[in-house]
Design a protein around this motif. Structure first.
Motif, PDB file in Angstrom:
ATOM      1  N   THR A  30       0.856  -1.176   0.000  1.00 57.20           N
ATOM      2  CA  THR A  30       0.000   0.000   0.000  1.00 57.20           C
ATOM      3  C   THR A  30       0.898   1.233   0.000  1.00 57.20           C
ATOM      4  O   THR A  30       1.779   1.360   0.838  1.00 57.20           O
ATOM      5  CB  THR A  30      -0.907   0.027   1.254  1.00 57.20           C
ATOM      6  N   ARG A  31       0.651   2.112  -0.936  1.00 57.93           N
ATOM      7  CA  ARG A  31       1.460   3.336  -1.043  1.00 57.93           C
ATOM      8  C   ARG A  31       0.600   4.542  -0.683  1.00 57.93           C
ATOM      9  O   ARG A  31      -0.513   4.683  -1.168  1.00 57.93           O
ATOM     10  CB  ARG A  31       1.974   3.490  -2.471  1.00 57.93           C
ATOM     11  N   PHE A  32       1.138   5.368   0.211  1.00 59.43           N
ATOM     12  CA  PHE A  32       0.485   6.608   0.599  1.00 59.43           C
ATOM     13  C   PHE A  32       1.371   7.769   0.180  1.00 59.43           C
ATOM     14  O   PHE A  32       2.584   7.722   0.345  1.00 59.43           O
ATOM     15  CB  PHE A  32       0.270   6.683   2.112  1.00 59.43           C
ATOM     16  N   GLU A  33       0.759   8.802  -0.340  1.00 56.20           N
ATOM     17  CA  GLU A  33       1.465  10.042  -0.627  1.00 56.20           C
ATOM     18  C   GLU A  33       1.188  10.993   0.534  1.00 56.20           C
ATOM     19  O   GLU A  33       0.137  10.926   1.154  1.00 56.20           O
ATOM     20  CB  GLU A  33       0.953  10.653  -1.926  1.00 56.20           C
ATOM     21  N   PHE A  34       2.152  11.850   0.826  1.00 53.86           N
ATOM     22  CA  PHE A  34       1.923  12.793   1.922  1.00 53.86           C
ATOM     23  C   PHE A  34       2.426  14.176   1.576  1.00 53.86           C
ATOM     24  O   PHE A  34       3.339  14.344   0.760  1.00 53.86           O
ATOM     25  CB  PHE A  34       2.566  12.318   3.233  1.00 53.86           C
ATOM     26  N   LEU A  35       1.788  15.145   2.188  1.00 54.43           N
ATOM     27  CA  LEU A  35       2.266  16.517   2.258  1.00 54.43           C
ATOM     28  C   LEU A  35       2.388  16.809   3.741  1.00 54.43           C
ATOM     29  O   LEU A  35       1.422  16.631   4.488  1.00 54.43           O
ATOM     30  CB  LEU A  35       1.277  17.502   1.629  1.00 54.43           C
ATOM     31  N   GLU A  55       5.502   3.701   1.750  1.00 54.62           N
ATOM     32  CA  GLU A  55       4.919   2.462   1.259  1.00 54.62           C
ATOM     33  C   GLU A  55       4.918   1.426   2.372  1.00 54.62           C
ATOM     34  O   GLU A  55       5.937   1.190   3.007  1.00 54.62           O
ATOM     35  CB  GLU A  55       5.739   1.953   0.067  1.00 54.62           C
ATOM     36  N   ALA A  56       3.749   0.867   2.633  1.00 51.21           N
ATOM     37  CA  ALA A  56       3.637  -0.247   3.562  1.00 51.21           C
ATOM     38  C   ALA A  56       3.808  -1.503   2.711  1.00 51.21           C
ATOM     39  O   ALA A  56       2.965  -1.817   1.874  1.00 51.21           O
ATOM     40  CB  ALA A  56       2.285  -0.241   4.259  1.00 51.21           C
ATOM     41  N   GLU A  69       8.958  -6.016  15.594  1.00 52.32           N
ATOM     42  CA  GLU A  69       9.624  -4.802  15.141  1.00 52.32           C
ATOM     43  C   GLU A  69       9.065  -4.435  13.783  1.00 52.32           C
ATOM     44  O   GLU A  69       8.679  -5.296  13.003  1.00 52.32           O
ATOM     45  CB  GLU A  69      11.124  -5.030  15.031  1.00 52.32           C
ATOM     46  N   ILE A  70       9.029  -3.168  13.504  1.00 48.83           N
ATOM     47  CA  ILE A  70       8.641  -2.700  12.187  1.00 48.83           C
ATOM     48  C   ILE A  70       9.924  -2.373  11.440  1.00 48.83           C
ATOM     49  O   ILE A  70      10.795  -1.687  11.970  1.00 48.83           O
ATOM     50  CB  ILE A  70       7.720  -1.475  12.291  1.00 48.83           C
ATOM     51  N   GLU A  71      10.034  -2.897  10.238  1.00 48.56           N
ATOM     52  CA  GLU A  71      11.223  -2.622   9.436  1.00 48.56           C
ATOM     53  C   GLU A  71      11.042  -1.296   8.723  1.00 48.56           C
ATOM     54  O   GLU A  71       9.962  -0.984   8.227  1.00 48.56           O
ATOM     55  CB  GLU A  71      11.434  -3.746   8.417  1.00 48.56           C
ATOM     56  N   LEU A  72      12.118  -0.533   8.669  1.00 51.74           N
ATOM     57  CA  LEU A  72      12.098   0.775   8.028  1.00 51.74           C
ATOM     58  C   LEU A  72      13.158   0.806   6.936  1.00 51.74           C
ATOM     59  O   LEU A  72      14.326   0.585   7.211  1.00 51.74           O
ATOM     60  CB  LEU A  72      12.384   1.873   9.053  1.00 51.74           C
ATOM     61  N   GLU A  73      12.730   1.091   5.727  1.00 56.27           N
ATOM     62  CA  GLU A  73      13.658   1.179   4.600  1.00 56.27           C
ATOM     63  C   GLU A  73      13.636   2.604   4.067  1.00 56.27           C
ATOM     64  O   GLU A  73      12.567   3.198   3.908  1.00 56.27           O
ATOM     65  CB  GLU A  73      13.216   0.204   3.505  1.00 56.27           C
ATOM     66  N   GLY A  74      14.795   3.170   3.832  1.00 53.99           N
ATOM     67  CA  GLY A  74      14.874   4.526   3.318  1.00 53.99           C
ATOM     68  C   GLY A  74      14.889   5.581   4.404  1.00 53.99           C
ATOM     69  O   GLY A  74      14.905   6.768   4.116  1.00 53.99           O
ATOM     70  N   LYS A 107       8.647   1.692   3.769  1.00 51.71           N
ATOM     71  CA  LYS A 107       9.707   2.207   2.901  1.00 51.71           C
ATOM     72  C   LYS A 107       9.364   3.659   2.584  1.00 51.71           C
ATOM     73  O   LYS A 107       8.251   3.961   2.158  1.00 51.71           O
ATOM     74  CB  LYS A 107       9.750   1.384   1.614  1.00 51.71           C
ATOM     75  N   ARG A 108      10.318   4.524   2.826  1.00 50.48           N
ATOM     76  CA  ARG A 108      10.123   5.932   2.502  1.00 50.48           C
ATOM     77  C   ARG A 108      10.797   6.234   1.177  1.00 50.48           C
ATOM     78  O   ARG A 108      11.948   5.883   0.962  1.00 50.48           O
ATOM     79  CB  ARG A 108      10.729   6.820   3.590  1.00 50.48           C
ATOM     80  N   GLY A 109      10.068   6.871   0.304  1.00 51.08           N
ATOM     81  CA  GLY A 109      10.635   7.304  -0.966  1.00 51.08           C
ATOM     82  C   GLY A 109      11.308   8.655  -0.813  1.00 51.08           C
ATOM     83  O   GLY A 109      11.461   9.181   0.293  1.00 51.08           O
ATOM     84  N   GLN A 110      11.696   9.216  -1.931  1.00 53.39           N
ATOM     85  CA  GLN A 110      12.338  10.521  -1.927  1.00 53.39           C
ATOM     86  C   GLN A 110      11.370  11.576  -1.406  1.00 53.39           C
ATOM     87  O   GLN A 110      10.180  11.527  -1.682  1.00 53.39           O
ATOM     88  CB  GLN A 110      12.784  10.899  -3.340  1.00 53.39           C
TER      89      GLN A 110
END
Length: 178
Positions: A30-35, A55-56, A69-74, A107-110
């Motif tokens: 699942t991908r979320f966009e944020f401001l 992104e989850a 634990e929650i894995e965090l990428e980026g 996962k965090r994108g740019q």
């Protein structure tokens, strides 16, 4: 690194102004966009707008209690420390964190940044109106603290997990995984 008080302040100050229409898929990505709107700490009338996506990722395994634990990428190592401190604070407050056993990975994108010269209220109203018109079901608008902005993203992610938990639990039970 931010102090526990800084993290607590960021958690208490963060508000999700516009929540995505969808929830985290149980067996998919699942991908979320944020401001993320935040007032610069030492500059009145300057608002930083960060845009990006979180992104989850699809859970890989249901983990036993000792491996939650929650894995965090980026995210940076500092972000991992902030996240862990936030989880400990939530545990200390007695919140049910059983969902951590389900292998959530984020996962965090740019992330892009823009500085706007106006009041927070004016920027908030303008952004909210633009997002209402756009109608993106995967978009979140978050108001947070500038120097601990990743804590705001974590809080949003946790809230999405908590809101998705009932549906995810039902899906796990239906498939005999719980």
């Amino acid at each position: 690194m931010h102090s526990p008080d800084d993290i607590q302040y960021a958690m208490e100050s963060t508000r999700v102004l516009l929540e995505p229409d969808r929830r985290i898929d149980t067996f998919g990505e699942t991908r979320f966009e944020f401001l993320l709107l935040s007032e610069l700490m030492d500059s009145a009338g300057k608002i930083r707008i960060r845009s990006g996506e979180v992104e989850a990722l699809k859970p890989q395994i249901v983990r036993p209690d000792g491996y939650s634990e929650i894995e965090l990428e980026g995210f940076t190592d500092k972000a991992r420390e902030r996240f862990d401190a936030m989880v400990e604070k939530m545990r200390a407050q007695g919140q049910d964190l059983a969902f951590l056993n389900y292998g959530f990975r984020f996962k965090r994108g740019q992330v892009n940044e823009e500085i706007v010269h106006d009041s927070l209220e004016v920027v908030r109203d303008r952004v909210m109106e633009a997002e209402r018109i756009a109608g993106n079901p995967a978009k979140a608008v978050i108001e947070g603290v500038d120097d601990a902005w990743e804590v705001s993203i974590f809080k949003f992610s946790f809230e999405m997990i908590l809101r998705s938990w009932a549906i995810n639990r039902f899906d796990f039970q239906r498939r005999g995984l719980l």
